[in-house]
Scaffold this active site. Sequence first.
Site, mmCIF file in Angstrom:
data_model
loop_
_atom_site.group_PDB
_atom_site.id
_atom_site.type_symbol
_atom_site.label_atom_id
_atom_site.label_comp_id
_atom_site.label_asym_id
_atom_site.label_seq_id
_atom_site.Cartn_x
_atom_site.Cartn_y
_atom_site.Cartn_z
ATOM 1 N N ASP A 4 73.527 23.404 52.109
ATOM 2 C CA ASP A 4 73.498 22.819 53.445
ATOM 3 C C ASP A 4 73.529 21.298 53.343
ATOM 4 O O ASP A 4 73.441 20.742 52.245
ATOM 5 C CB ASP A 4 72.265 23.299 54.231
ATOM 6 N N ASP B 24 59.024 28.290 58.770
ATOM 7 C CA ASP B 24 59.411 29.119 59.927
ATOM 8 C C ASP B 24 60.331 30.270 59.528
ATOM 9 O O ASP B 24 60.918 30.924 60.384
ATOM 10 C CB ASP B 24 60.063 28.249 61.014
HETATM 11 C C1 F6R Z 1 67.364 23.305 51.299
HETATM 12 C C2 F6R Z 1 67.252 24.434 52.198
HETATM 13 C C3 F6R Z 1 65.972 24.792 52.867
HETATM 14 C C4 F6R Z 1 64.749 24.666 51.976
HETATM 15 C C5 F6R Z 1 63.486 24.999 52.764
HETATM 16 C C6 F6R Z 1 62.241 24.844 51.936
HETATM 17 O O1 F6R Z 1 68.681 23.215 50.785
HETATM 18 O O2 F6R Z 1 68.225 25.093 52.417
HETATM 19 O O3 F6R Z 1 66.058 26.120 53.336
HETATM 20 O O4 F6R Z 1 64.878 25.527 50.884
HETATM 21 O O5 F6R Z 1 63.416 24.155 53.881
HETATM 22 O O6 F6R Z 1 62.056 23.497 51.628
HETATM 23 P P1 F6R Z 1 61.013 23.056 50.518
HETATM 24 O O7 F6R Z 1 61.487 23.667 49.247
HETATM 25 O O8 F6R Z 1 61.117 21.549 50.481
HETATM 26 O O9 F6R Z 1 59.699 23.563 50.941
#
Ligand code: F6R
Length: 259
Positions: free
Chosen positions: A66, A135
């Site tokens: 993303d 979420d």
């Molecule tokens: C990042 C992504 C998000 C993260 C998620 C968790 O490329 O696609 O889905 O994996 O927001 O973020 P962290 O790992 O920072 O808790």
Amino acid sequence: MEIVILPDPDAVARTAADIIQASLENGHAVLGLATGSTPLGTYAELIRRHRDEGLSFADAEAFTLDEYLGLPAEHPESYRSVIRREFTDSVDFPDGAIHSLDGEAPEPEAEAARYEAAISAAGGIDVQILGIGTDGHVGFNEPMSSLASRTRIKTLTEQTRRDNARFFPSPEDVPHHVLTQGLATIREARHLLLIGLGEAKAPAIAAAVEGPLAAGCPASALQLHPHTTVLVDEGAASRLEHRGYYQYTLQKKPTWQSF
Ligand code: F6R
């Protein structure tokens, strides 16, 4: 789904790195790379294996999941920059092998279509690493995303913007919009590797793994995939009702069976 509960984040990182290593050793590998904090330990372990043990990425390519819309590619928090800084610049991927979405594309919908075509042209993704949002999002597929979604624009929830504010000078700097692979796009990868670390992720992991298949928890879409491995530490596993069964399954895992 195979749920693997490990004692701590280092054990999770080693197991995730084992899975990626096996894919690399299988021949040409197409990796799907998440950003955020969760996979950093895995990337550090892969960099260590590259440096100390000669693990090579020379026959691999990678697609990020993303991108923030409106951030220039060279912005330090664009996912194109983050993945290079945290991982790919420290190993030996060939030039041009790291594919990212262009957050500044003048026509984001055309950019999304281009990305879908590029993934197909590469033969699809072999192993997709995923984190999970508090979420329940995977990629940036926020709650109520279509389970059949493809790469497209999404609006971040305020919760996700708050969660990600730590990466930006101030909370207002977190972009509102993103381009993300869709849930159907993600489900086309041959092996999904969902990583959850820490107690803050425990409710989302429980909803994804044991809750109903529902757009309200986008990560529950992984229940439809025939090969999903969920790697969690004790904190992220703490709300799982059937954790005893998952631990028993791991103890009894046949030695011939890989993840
Ligand atoms: C990042 C992504 C998000 C993260 C998620 C968790 O490329 O696609 O889905 O994996 O927001 O973020 P962290 O790992 O920072 O808790």
